[in-house]
Design an enzyme around this catalytic site. Structure first.
Site, PDB file in Angstrom:
ATOM      1  N   GLY A  56      37.852  65.109  12.274  1.00  0.00           N
ATOM      2  CA  GLY A  56      35.627  66.012  12.084  1.00  0.00           C
ATOM      3  C   GLY A  56      35.547  65.463  10.223  1.00  0.00           C
ATOM      4  O   GLY A  56      36.641  66.487   9.353  1.00  0.00           O
ATOM      5  N   ARG A  80      39.159  59.663  15.067  1.00  0.00           N
ATOM      6  CA  ARG A  80      40.134  59.655  15.381  1.00  0.00           C
ATOM      7  C   ARG A  80      40.989  58.370  15.958  1.00  0.00           C
ATOM      8  O   ARG A  80      40.182  57.226  16.111  1.00  0.00           O
ATOM      9  CB  ARG A  80      39.848  60.900  16.244  1.00  0.00           C
ATOM     10  CG  ARG A  80      39.305  62.173  15.805  1.00  0.00           C
ATOM     11  CD  ARG A  80      38.510  62.993  16.915  1.00  0.00           C
ATOM     12  NE  ARG A  80      38.718  64.401  16.158  1.00  0.00           N
ATOM     13  CZ  ARG A  80      37.224  64.641  16.110  1.00  0.00           C
ATOM     14  NH1 ARG A  80      36.663  64.464  16.268  1.00  0.00           N
ATOM     15  NH2 ARG A  80      37.787  65.896  15.037  1.00  0.00           N
ATOM     16  N   ASP A  87      43.848  70.070  10.769  1.00  0.00           N
ATOM     17  CA  ASP A  87      45.778  69.920  10.784  1.00  0.00           C
ATOM     18  C   ASP A  87      46.040  69.275  11.722  1.00  0.00           C
ATOM     19  O   ASP A  87      47.132  68.438  11.397  1.00  0.00           O
ATOM     20  CB  ASP A  87      46.059  71.366  11.283  1.00  0.00           C
ATOM     21  CG  ASP A  87      44.787  71.996  12.882  1.00  0.00           C
ATOM     22  OD1 ASP A  87      44.290  70.767  13.282  1.00  0.00           O
ATOM     23  OD2 ASP A  87      45.216  72.272  13.504  1.00  0.00           O
ATOM     24  N   ASP A 126      40.761  76.478   9.035  1.00  0.00           N
ATOM     25  CA  ASP A 126      41.605  77.181  10.632  1.00  0.00           C
ATOM     26  C   ASP A 126      43.239  76.504  10.311  1.00  0.00           C
ATOM     27  O   ASP A 126      42.580  76.046  10.933  1.00  0.00           O
ATOM     28  CB  ASP A 126      41.327  76.838  11.460  1.00  0.00           C
ATOM     29  CG  ASP A 126      41.113  75.365  11.789  1.00  0.00           C
ATOM     30  OD1 ASP A 126      40.688  74.522  10.909  1.00  0.00           O
ATOM     31  OD2 ASP A 126      40.779  75.108  13.251  1.00  0.00           O
ATOM     32  N   ARG A 170      35.283  75.918  17.354  1.00  0.00           N
ATOM     33  CA  ARG A 170      35.848  75.760  18.494  1.00  0.00           C
ATOM     34  C   ARG A 170      37.026  77.033  19.257  1.00  0.00           C
ATOM     35  O   ARG A 170      37.512  77.576  19.900  1.00  0.00           O
ATOM     36  CB  ARG A 170      36.529  74.445  19.297  1.00  0.00           C
ATOM     37  CG  ARG A 170      34.965  74.059  19.867  1.00  0.00           C
ATOM     38  CD  ARG A 170      36.086  72.514  20.781  1.00  0.00           C
ATOM     39  NE  ARG A 170      36.094  71.518  20.081  1.00  0.00           N
ATOM     40  CZ  ARG A 170      35.130  70.748  19.636  1.00  0.00           C
ATOM     41  NH1 ARG A 170      33.630  70.557  19.952  1.00  0.00           N
ATOM     42  NH2 ARG A 170      35.870  70.118  18.735  1.00  0.00           N
TER      43      ARG A 170
HETATM   44  P1  ADP Z   1      41.515  66.490  12.312  1.00  0.00           P
HETATM   45  O1  ADP Z   1      42.359  66.363  11.029  1.00  0.00           O
HETATM   46  O2  ADP Z   1      40.248  66.899  12.079  1.00  0.00           O
HETATM   47  O3  ADP Z   1      42.423  68.210  12.844  1.00  0.00           O
HETATM   48  P2  ADP Z   1      42.214  65.601  15.058  1.00  0.00           P
HETATM   49  O4  ADP Z   1      43.278  66.741  15.065  1.00  0.00           O
HETATM   50  O5  ADP Z   1      41.512  64.502  15.614  1.00  0.00           O
HETATM   51  O6  ADP Z   1      41.055  65.729  13.435  1.00  0.00           O
HETATM   52  O7  ADP Z   1      43.779  64.586  14.106  1.00  0.00           O
HETATM   53  C1  ADP Z   1      42.799  62.981  12.868  1.00  0.00           C
HETATM   54  C2  ADP Z   1      43.851  62.199  13.870  1.00  0.00           C
HETATM   55  O8  ADP Z   1      45.533  62.309  13.625  1.00  0.00           O
HETATM   56  C3  ADP Z   1      43.903  61.834  15.452  1.00  0.00           C
HETATM   57  O9  ADP Z   1      42.917  61.074  15.930  1.00  0.00           O
HETATM   58  C4  ADP Z   1      45.385  60.396  14.722  1.00  0.00           C
HETATM   59  O10 ADP Z   1      45.467  59.661  14.813  1.00  0.00           O
HETATM   60  C5  ADP Z   1      45.636  61.145  13.967  1.00  0.00           C
HETATM   61  N1  ADP Z   1      46.689  63.126  14.664  1.00  0.00           N
HETATM   62  C6  ADP Z   1      46.966  64.089  15.245  1.00  0.00           C
HETATM   63  N2  ADP Z   1      47.934  63.818  15.252  1.00  0.00           N
HETATM   64  C7  ADP Z   1      48.501  63.120  15.485  1.00  0.00           C
HETATM   65  C8  ADP Z   1      50.169  63.249  15.531  1.00  0.00           C
HETATM   66  N3  ADP Z   1      50.774  64.306  16.275  1.00  0.00           N
HETATM   67  N4  ADP Z   1      50.922  62.459  15.632  1.00  0.00           N
HETATM   68  C9  ADP Z   1      50.354  61.217  14.884  1.00  0.00           C
HETATM   69  N5  ADP Z   1      49.302  60.896  14.840  1.00  0.00           N
HETATM   70  C10 ADP Z   1      48.234  62.141  15.402  1.00  0.00           C
END
Ligand code: ADP
Length: 327
Positions: free
Chosen positions: A15, A76, A107, A134, A176
């Site tokens: 995000g 993402r 995270d 968070d 959320r």
């Molecule tokens: P944020 O960083 O805002 O929490 P997301 O949870 O959507 O956003 O994570 C961003 C991107 O990080 C995901 O779309 C994916 O490409 C990568 N990512 C997240 N978790 C994993 C994972 N366990 N293994 C590999 N890539 C991951």
């Protein structure tokens, strides 16, 4: 022995958050100051997988410190969840000789970085860029201050109309999984109640409290709800209060995406600049696979795998403050 970092890539992922540009600027300029080659990676991990990578100079980040969003775009990336996707990403980085990465995101993005750095010899340093605040291991995240100030400004305006009509406004803010925007903006605007995902919403207690205040003719006009509260958000809360307290003139307002945009606050620009500078120092000093935070106004480094496991905890005293100050 750890290999020397000479070429670094920077990306924004997940995000978007106001202040990401200030962080990118700090990474690029600090890298160049230290004689590193710096590469921008577009649209988060997608740019690594699709080879959308370009060389950045000091002037590439001119005139962006005050801009919301991110010039590197964010997204993402499904492919990065797969070993094949991460292999492609690694091969693309190798083509440029990139041997260090700065990941600005939440995270989820840190989880991606952790997985990637376990598999490949590319050190990663994370910067917490999320409006939700968070992530444990830092008092503040880049974008939170701006988002919460945007919410406060909007809620103040709603308070004027609530007051003029003696209306009860149920205002939904972002969050959320985390209630920090709701809690901070709720206290700062004098909300009657603040409903957050970290606590079970006791709707009966809220109705009782409102009914009691109705009897006392206390003008009750604001309830702040995080979108992830377990009762179902502001619409659901508004519905039940209208049913149960027909004397109340209830309106629901969902603030939505205005909370993500806009020029970053001074505070967000400042922490983004300090964190971006620090990330490059970490890569150079061999402090790898950590994320940079600020705790008690000092730089603080948390291993990426721990950042992923721990969540910030809501301080019970803050919930008490809401209650006492609204009585
Ligand atoms: P944020 O960083 O805002 O929490 P997301 O949870 O959507 O956003 O994570 C961003 C991107 O990080 C995901 O779309 C994916 O490409 C990568 N990512 C997240 N978790 C994993 C994972 N366990 N293994 C590999 N890539 C991951």
């Amino acid at each position: 022995m750890k290999k020397k970092v000479t070429k670094i890539g920077v990306l924004t992922s997940g995000g978007d958050a106001p202040g990401m540009n200030a962080a990118v600027r700090a990474v690029v300029r600090t890298g160049i100051y230290h004689g590193l080659e710096v590469y921008g990676i577009m649209r988060g991990y997608n740019g690594m997988v699709d080879n959308d990578i370009f060389r950045m100079e000091g002037k590439s980040v001119a005139n962006i410190i005050q801009r919301g969003g991110t010039i590197l775009k964010t997204s993402r990336c499904k492919e990065f969840f797969t070993p094949e996707g991460r292999k492609k990403a690694y091969e693309n980085l190798k083509k440029f000789g990139i041997n260090g990465l700065v990941i600005i995101g939440g995270d989820g993005s840190f989880r991606g970085a952790q997985t990637f750095s376990n598999e490949y010899d590319i050190p990663c340093v994370g910067l917490p860029g999320t409006i939700d605040k968070d992530i444990a291991g830092t008092d503040f995240t880049i974008g939170f201050d701006t988002a919460v100030n945007t919410a406060v400004e909007a809620i103040d305006k709603i308070r004027d109309t609530a007051d003029a009509h003696d209306r009860l406004f149920i205002i939904e803010v972002m969050g959320r999984d985390a209630g920090y925007i709701a809690l901070h903006s709720g206290i700062a605007t004098g909300a009657e109640s603040v409903l957050i995902p970290e606590r079970k919403t006791d709707i009966e207690a809220i109705i009782k409290q409102l009914a009691e205040k109705e009897r006392r003719h206390k003008l009750v006009n604001l309830i702040v709800v995080a979108e992830g509260d377990n009762f179902g958000g502001a619409n659901e809360v508004g519905k039940i209060i209208t049913e149960r307290l027909p004397m109340q003139d209830v309106r629901v307002c969902i603030l939505g995406h205005i909370q993500r945009g806009g020029s970053p606050s001074c505070f967000d620009r400042l922490i983004a600049s300090r964190m971006g500078y620090s990330a490059v120092e970490c890569l150079l000093e061999g402090r790898h696979n950590v994320f940079v935070g600020i705790v008690n106004n000092r730089m603080h480094y948390t291993p990426l795998n721990e950042a992923v496991k721990k969540k910030q905890r809501i301080n019970e005293e803050w919930m008490k403050i809401v209650k006492i100050l609204a009585s």
